[in-house]
Structures are given as C-alpha cells and as structure tokens.
Motif scaffolding. Sequence first.
Motif, PDB file in Angstrom:
ATOM      1  N   GLU A   1      -1.942  -2.691  -3.828  1.00  0.00           N
ATOM      2  CA  GLU A   1      -1.428  -3.393  -4.719  1.00  0.00           C
ATOM      3  C   GLU A   1      -2.803  -4.203  -5.454  1.00  0.00           C
ATOM      4  OE1 GLU A   1       1.566  -7.338  -4.635  1.00  0.00           O
ATOM      5  OE2 GLU A   1       1.311  -6.029  -2.939  1.00  0.00           O
ATOM      6  N   GLY A   2      -2.349  -4.491  -6.687  1.00  0.00           N
ATOM      7  CA  GLY A   2      -3.380  -5.418  -7.330  1.00  0.00           C
ATOM      8  C   GLY A   2      -3.898  -6.714  -6.711  1.00  0.00           C
ATOM      9  N   LEU A   3      -4.953  -7.071  -7.137  1.00  0.00           N
ATOM     10  CA  LEU A   3      -5.663  -8.473  -6.292  1.00  0.00           C
ATOM     11  C   LEU A   3      -5.349  -9.510  -7.277  1.00  0.00           C
ATOM     12  CD1 LEU A   3      -8.692  -6.712  -5.027  1.00  0.00           C
ATOM     13  CD2 LEU A   3      -6.810  -7.169  -3.746  1.00  0.00           C
ATOM     14  N   GLY A   4      -5.235 -10.710  -6.831  1.00  0.00           N
ATOM     15  CA  GLY A   4      -5.203 -11.832  -7.327  1.00  0.00           C
ATOM     16  C   GLY A   4      -3.698 -12.166  -7.909  1.00  0.00           C
ATOM     17  N   THR A   5      -2.798 -11.672  -7.213  1.00  0.00           N
ATOM     18  CA  THR A   5      -1.626 -11.880  -7.756  1.00  0.00           C
ATOM     19  C   THR A   5      -1.212 -13.539  -7.174  1.00  0.00           C
ATOM     20  OG1 THR A   5      -0.369 -11.105  -5.827  1.00  0.00           O
ATOM     21  CG2 THR A   5      -0.860  -9.712  -7.663  1.00  0.00           C
ATOM     22  N   SER A   6      -0.013 -14.025  -7.683  1.00  0.00           N
ATOM     23  CA  SER A   6       0.580 -15.259  -7.176  1.00  0.00           C
ATOM     24  C   SER A   6       1.395 -15.211  -6.136  1.00  0.00           C
ATOM     25  CB  SER A   6       1.478 -16.147  -8.251  1.00  0.00           C
ATOM     26  OG  SER A   6       2.280 -15.083  -8.708  1.00  0.00           O
ATOM     27  N   GLU A   7       1.641 -14.086  -5.524  1.00  0.00           N
ATOM     28  CA  GLU A   7       2.571 -13.684  -4.532  1.00  0.00           C
ATOM     29  C   GLU A   7       1.836 -13.590  -3.221  1.00  0.00           C
ATOM     30  OE1 GLU A   7       4.575 -10.135  -5.591  1.00  0.00           O
ATOM     31  OE2 GLU A   7       5.266 -10.983  -7.379  1.00  0.00           O
TER      32      GLU A   7
ATOM     33  N   VAL B   1       1.039  -1.223   0.003  1.00  0.00           N
ATOM     34  CA  VAL B   1       0.067  -0.116   0.090  1.00  0.00           C
ATOM     35  C   VAL B   1       1.075   1.414  -0.205  1.00  0.00           C
ATOM     36  CG1 VAL B   1      -1.704   1.139   1.222  1.00  0.00           C
ATOM     37  CG2 VAL B   1      -1.656  -1.209   1.295  1.00  0.00           C
ATOM     38  N   TRP B   2       0.688   2.136  -0.968  1.00  0.00           N
ATOM     39  CA  TRP B   2       1.479   3.568  -1.134  1.00  0.00           C
ATOM     40  C   TRP B   2       0.223   4.436  -0.635  1.00  0.00           C
ATOM     41  CZ3 TRP B   2       6.271   4.100  -2.663  1.00  0.00           C
ATOM     42  CH2 TRP B   2       7.093   3.133  -2.890  1.00  0.00           C
ATOM     43  N   LEU B   3       0.980   5.522   0.250  1.00  0.00           N
ATOM     44  CA  LEU B   3      -0.111   6.672   0.786  1.00  0.00           C
ATOM     45  C   LEU B   3       0.548   8.024   0.013  1.00  0.00           C
ATOM     46  CD1 LEU B   3      -0.906   7.098   4.443  1.00  0.00           C
ATOM     47  CD2 LEU B   3       0.672   8.823   3.411  1.00  0.00           C
ATOM     48  N   SER B   4      -0.343   8.863  -0.140  1.00  0.00           N
ATOM     49  CA  SER B   4      -0.139  10.349  -0.713  1.00  0.00           C
ATOM     50  C   SER B   4      -0.955  11.013   0.249  1.00  0.00           C
ATOM     51  CB  SER B   4      -0.338  10.164  -2.022  1.00  0.00           C
ATOM     52  OG  SER B   4      -0.174  11.697  -2.558  1.00  0.00           O
ATOM     53  N   MET B   5      -0.435  12.400   0.575  1.00  0.00           N
ATOM     54  CA  MET B   5      -1.436  13.239   1.394  1.00  0.00           C
ATOM     55  C   MET B   5      -1.647  14.522   0.385  1.00  0.00           C
ATOM     56  SD  MET B   5      -0.816  13.116   5.316  1.00  0.00           S
ATOM     57  CE  MET B   5      -2.084  14.374   5.671  1.00  0.00           C
TER      58      MET B   5
END
Length: 142
Positions: A42-48, A24-28
């Motif tokens: 981060e995208g979902l459904g990755t093999s990681e 997760v990246w954050l920006s204000m």
Amino acid sequence: KSYLLNHLFGTAFDVSGGRCTDGVWLSMKQVKGRSFVILDFEGLGTSERKAQEDMLLSLLNAAVSRLTIFRSEMCFDKLTQTLFRRMQSSTGQLQQDDDELFRGPFVVAVKDVQHKPQEVRQEFMEKIQQMSKNTQNPFLKV
C-alpha cells in the motif's frame, strides 16, 4: 505502483487512478523454473496509518526483499526525506549481523521523467548521500 509491477513482472494487481492496494498483496511467478514472490505494498503517507506503521511496512519490505522498488514523484520532497530518515533510524532495531536481511538493491523508480533524467538522478543521489553520511550504519549506501 501496481501498474509498474504488472508491467515489469506480468502480475495482475488491481490498478486504478486512486488508491486500490490495501495492506500488502502477493503474487507468485515462475520464471525458468524459479519461483518469485512479488509484493505490492500500500502507498505510504496516508491518513489511515500512523507514521510508525508506514516506516515498519517499508522497513519490512526492504529487509526481506531481494529487490525493493520505491516509486516516487519527480522530486525528492520532505515526505520522501522523512520516510527515508525513519527507515534509517529503525534499522538499528534489527539484527545488524543477519546476512539474510537487506540483501537486495533498493531502486527508486521516478515517475514521469521526460526531460533531463540525469539531473533528476543526480538530485536523488545527492540527497541520499547527504542523509547517509550523517549516520554510522546507513540504510542506503550510494
């Protein structure tokens, strides 16, 4: 997803043709004296990651955010249905009477809709309604 957030909110998340967000990246951002925190997941459904980790990240995002944007391809596929079902089943693990959770709208941003956007919208709405009516406390209310 990062490109969409950059475009909508003026953030500067890294963008590439492949995966570039890890975790997760954050920006204000300050807008008219108010502070906004924009989270890029981060995208979902990755093999990681395991399916349960995907579900928990998604649930955390939806629970604490005042607006959740779910970026999707132009179809409501099995992966999307599975993700929504997992999120639905996990909401029971959270405190249901907490007024601070699940306050924001859940927006589905469908990628590359060029023709007949109303039909795409209708397909998504029908499938979400179908999933929601099979449970007592629906995660998504249409």
